[in-house]
Design a protein around this motif. Structure first.
Motif, PDB file in Angstrom:
ATOM      1  N   GLY A 364      -8.964  -9.888   9.458  1.00  0.00           N
ATOM      2  CA  GLY A 364      -8.758  -8.486   8.944  1.00  0.00           C
ATOM      3  C   GLY A 364      -7.324  -8.311   8.310  1.00  0.00           C
ATOM      4  N   THR A 365      -7.312  -7.923   7.016  1.00  0.00           N
ATOM      5  CA  THR A 365      -5.985  -7.571   6.618  1.00  0.00           C
ATOM      6  C   THR A 365      -5.372  -6.400   7.039  1.00  0.00           C
ATOM      7  OG1 THR A 365      -6.978  -6.585   4.769  1.00  0.00           O
ATOM      8  CG2 THR A 365      -6.794  -8.809   4.514  1.00  0.00           C
ATOM      9  N   SER A 366      -4.305  -5.916   6.477  1.00  0.00           N
ATOM     10  CA  SER A 366      -3.818  -4.757   7.174  1.00  0.00           C
ATOM     11  C   SER A 366      -4.517  -3.692   6.791  1.00  0.00           C
ATOM     12  CB  SER A 366      -2.255  -4.595   6.697  1.00  0.00           C
ATOM     13  OG  SER A 366      -1.238  -5.520   7.210  1.00  0.00           O
ATOM     14  N   ALA A 367      -4.941  -3.514   5.408  1.00  0.00           N
ATOM     15  CA  ALA A 367      -6.012  -2.586   5.049  1.00  0.00           C
ATOM     16  C   ALA A 367      -7.250  -2.246   5.708  1.00  0.00           C
ATOM     17  CB  ALA A 367      -6.432  -2.669   3.480  1.00  0.00           C
ATOM     18  N   VAL A 368      -7.636  -3.399   6.301  1.00  0.00           N
ATOM     19  CA  VAL A 368      -9.017  -3.432   7.271  1.00  0.00           C
ATOM     20  C   VAL A 368      -8.548  -2.779   8.605  1.00  0.00           C
ATOM     21  CG1 VAL A 368     -10.403  -4.993   8.677  1.00  0.00           C
ATOM     22  CG2 VAL A 368     -10.231  -5.409   6.161  1.00  0.00           C
ATOM     23  N   GLN A 369      -7.370  -3.292   9.120  1.00  0.00           N
ATOM     24  CA  GLN A 369      -6.822  -2.522  10.327  1.00  0.00           C
ATOM     25  C   GLN A 369      -6.654  -1.177  10.260  1.00  0.00           C
ATOM     26  OE1 GLN A 369      -7.207  -4.963  12.727  1.00  0.00           O
ATOM     27  NE2 GLN A 369      -7.015  -6.642  11.425  1.00  0.00           N
ATOM     28  N   ARG A 370      -6.213  -0.728   9.258  1.00  0.00           N
ATOM     29  CA  ARG A 370      -5.927   0.778   9.037  1.00  0.00           C
ATOM     30  C   ARG A 370      -7.261   1.616   8.889  1.00  0.00           C
ATOM     31  NH1 ARG A 370      -1.092  -1.129   6.372  1.00  0.00           N
ATOM     32  NH2 ARG A 370      -2.326  -1.416   4.213  1.00  0.00           N
ATOM     33  N   ALA A 374      -8.480   4.373  11.455  1.00  0.00           N
ATOM     34  CA  ALA A 374      -8.907   5.611  10.788  1.00  0.00           C
ATOM     35  C   ALA A 374     -10.046   6.155  11.355  1.00  0.00           C
ATOM     36  CB  ALA A 374      -8.989   5.677   9.144  1.00  0.00           C
ATOM     37  N   GLU A 375     -11.176   5.294  11.733  1.00  0.00           N
ATOM     38  CA  GLU A 375     -12.328   5.517  12.337  1.00  0.00           C
ATOM     39  C   GLU A 375     -12.003   5.906  13.738  1.00  0.00           C
ATOM     40  OE1 GLU A 375     -14.402   1.893  12.087  1.00  0.00           O
ATOM     41  OE2 GLU A 375     -15.053   2.073   9.965  1.00  0.00           O
ATOM     42  N   THR A 376     -11.039   5.447  14.380  1.00  0.00           N
ATOM     43  CA  THR A 376     -10.718   5.940  15.836  1.00  0.00           C
ATOM     44  C   THR A 376     -10.247   7.383  15.780  1.00  0.00           C
ATOM     45  OG1 THR A 376     -10.139   3.673  16.609  1.00  0.00           O
ATOM     46  CG2 THR A 376      -9.239   5.622  17.712  1.00  0.00           C
ATOM     47  N   ALA A 377      -9.312   7.505  14.784  1.00  0.00           N
ATOM     48  CA  ALA A 377      -8.724   8.932  14.589  1.00  0.00           C
ATOM     49  C   ALA A 377      -9.839  10.096  14.335  1.00  0.00           C
ATOM     50  CB  ALA A 377      -7.611   8.857  13.528  1.00  0.00           C
ATOM     51  N   LEU A 378     -10.796   9.587  13.431  1.00  0.00           N
ATOM     52  CA  LEU A 378     -11.863  10.421  13.081  1.00  0.00           C
ATOM     53  C   LEU A 378     -13.148  10.373  13.950  1.00  0.00           C
ATOM     54  CD1 LEU A 378     -11.891   9.440   9.331  1.00  0.00           C
ATOM     55  CD2 LEU A 378     -10.982  11.766  10.066  1.00  0.00           C
ATOM     56  N   GLY A 379     -12.946   9.708  15.025  1.00  0.00           N
ATOM     57  CA  GLY A 379     -14.257   9.700  15.642  1.00  0.00           C
ATOM     58  C   GLY A 379     -15.458   9.153  15.089  1.00  0.00           C
TER      59      GLY A 379
END
Length: 416
Positions: A364-370, A374-379
């Motif tokens: 996973g590139t850095s964009a994929v990790q971010r 974001a999914e973690t932050a947004l639930g």
């Protein structure tokens, strides 16, 4: 990290690997740089140290040391040679698929050989035409009696040209459950390798293409059940690829900072070391801060993985931070080195930078990790954490009784 995420055993492992890396790997780095080929002999020498078996249980001849120990040994090798750190991480990536999905017979057959360094495994998922879109792969596996027949190509396979056992994900049906995984020995008829192509960095590491032309493997080589291929691919990437690549980046990052400090204290300007210049001190401080933050993220994630705790987000963040921060520090290092940094015979900084770029795309590139963070932050994360699906409960800590206070100790305390 010492004393918090690590133990005395971890310290011994670090010293053992560091000594080996300095004595056996560093002298070979110039030759690998000049040759740009595959370091077959050195790869085998490292494997025979038993380090590929870091997470393999003692019942299979492994170290049974866990993910923090694995991080240490990859980090220490990568500090000297990113290529050899990458070689070990790719082998352990190939080991994980057997640990997680292998039958007992498959484990008994392959894990002792891997732990002893007699077998180097790989994981082969990516294809040139589909990239990180796993479901877009076109390599097929067709059932034919008591065998499967594989056709297609896999690209960017770590340890492609030194691997003995390839974990290959191929299409056996349609949809997300139409992928299956197989163990393919490198000497099977119908299997071949495309010529080795030197990449931008990591000289000595093979990162090539596997070819399957009516390659027949026994049904006993199926990993898990038919349809488990997507799980094999994802678990290998998330649970092993990310922390392993994190450790490679961390080792390269340490080398960047150490080399920059060496240069800045040796090179002089205006009658004093370059390190005394305020602008250079600011840059070195930024590099040190980035390294400390990256190191903390790496060991925290590996520690949680060892403890069987949910840590998908920590693994994502560790890979993101370490890959990005190593490149950030490499850029600052080049600014400090100036033109000296452009000549490999004067400084290894350009080698470190080239090697660091290799860690961006895999798992996973850095964009994929971010995106995942974001999914973690947004639930909006779907499904159970991968980091707990194969977790084993850690052994309970041994309770050590506290010493009984002596009466004179209370007397001293009252006197104070």
């Amino acid at each position: 990290m010492d004393g918090y995420f690590t133990t005395e055993r971890h310290d011994r492992i670090r010293q053992e690997v560091r000594t080996f890396a300095e004595q056996e790997v560093r002298p070979r780095v110039p030759e690998m740089e000049d040759d740009r080929g595959v370091a077959h002999e050195l790869s085998r020498l490292i494997a025979r140290q038993g380090w590929i078996g870091a997470t393999i249980g003692a019942e299979y001849g492994g170290m049974d040391a866990g993910h923090v120990a694995k991080t240490i040994l990859i980090e220490e090798l990568s500090r000297v040679s990113g290529a050899m750190g990458a070689m070990v991480q790719a082998s352990q990536l190939g080991t994980a698929k057997i640990l997680h999905f292998g039958t007992e017979a498959q484990k008994r057959r392959w894990l002792p050989a891997i732990a002893a360094g007699d077998c180097l495994p790989t994981i082969a998922v990516t294809e040139k035409t589909s990239g990180s879109h796993v479901l877009g792969m076109s390599t097929t596996a067709r059932r034919d009696g008591d065998s499967y027949v594989l056709n297609g190509r896999k690209a960017f396979v770590g340890n492609s040209h030194v691997g003995d056992l390839h974990g290959v994900v191929a299409r056996t049906g349609s949809g997300s459950r139409g992928l299956s995984a197989f163990l393919v020995e490198a000497d099977r008829p119908g299997f071949s390798l495309a010529p080795h192509r030197p990449a931008m960095g990591l000289p000595g590491f093979s990162f090539g293409e596997l070819i399957f032309d009516d390659c027949r493997v026994p049904a006993a080589n199926l990993l898990g059940a038919e349809g488990d291929g997507l799980d094999v691919a994802y678990s290998s990437s998330i649970l092993v690829g990310r922390p392993n690549l994190t450790a490679v980046s961390l080792g390269i990052h340490e080398a960047i900072v150490a080399e920059t400090v060496r240069f800045a204290t040796w090179q002089r300007r205006y009658g004093q070391p370059v390190a005394e210049l305020p602008t250079v001190r600011d840059q070195i401080g930024r590099m040190q801060s980035a390294l400390m933050t990256a190191r903390l993220a790496a060991y925290h994630a590996a520690h949680l993985l060892d403890e069987g705790q949910p840590c998908d987000a920590e693994l994502q963040n560790a890979k993101l931070i370490n890959a990005e921060y190593a490149l950030d520090s490499a850029r600052l290092a080049l600014e400090i080195h100036g033109a000296h940094g452009l000549f490999p015979e004067e400084s290894p900084i350009t080698r470190y930078q080239r090697d660091a770029f290799h860690i961006l795309p895999p798992a996973g590139t850095s964009a994929v990790q971010r995106l995942r963070l974001a999914e973690t932050a947004l639930g909006t994360v779907k499904g159970a954490p991968w980091s707990t699906r194969f977790a084993q409960a850690p052994e309970p800590a041994e309770l050590v009784p506290l010493p009984t206070p002596r009466p004179e100790a209370f007397a001293k305390a009252e006197a104070v």
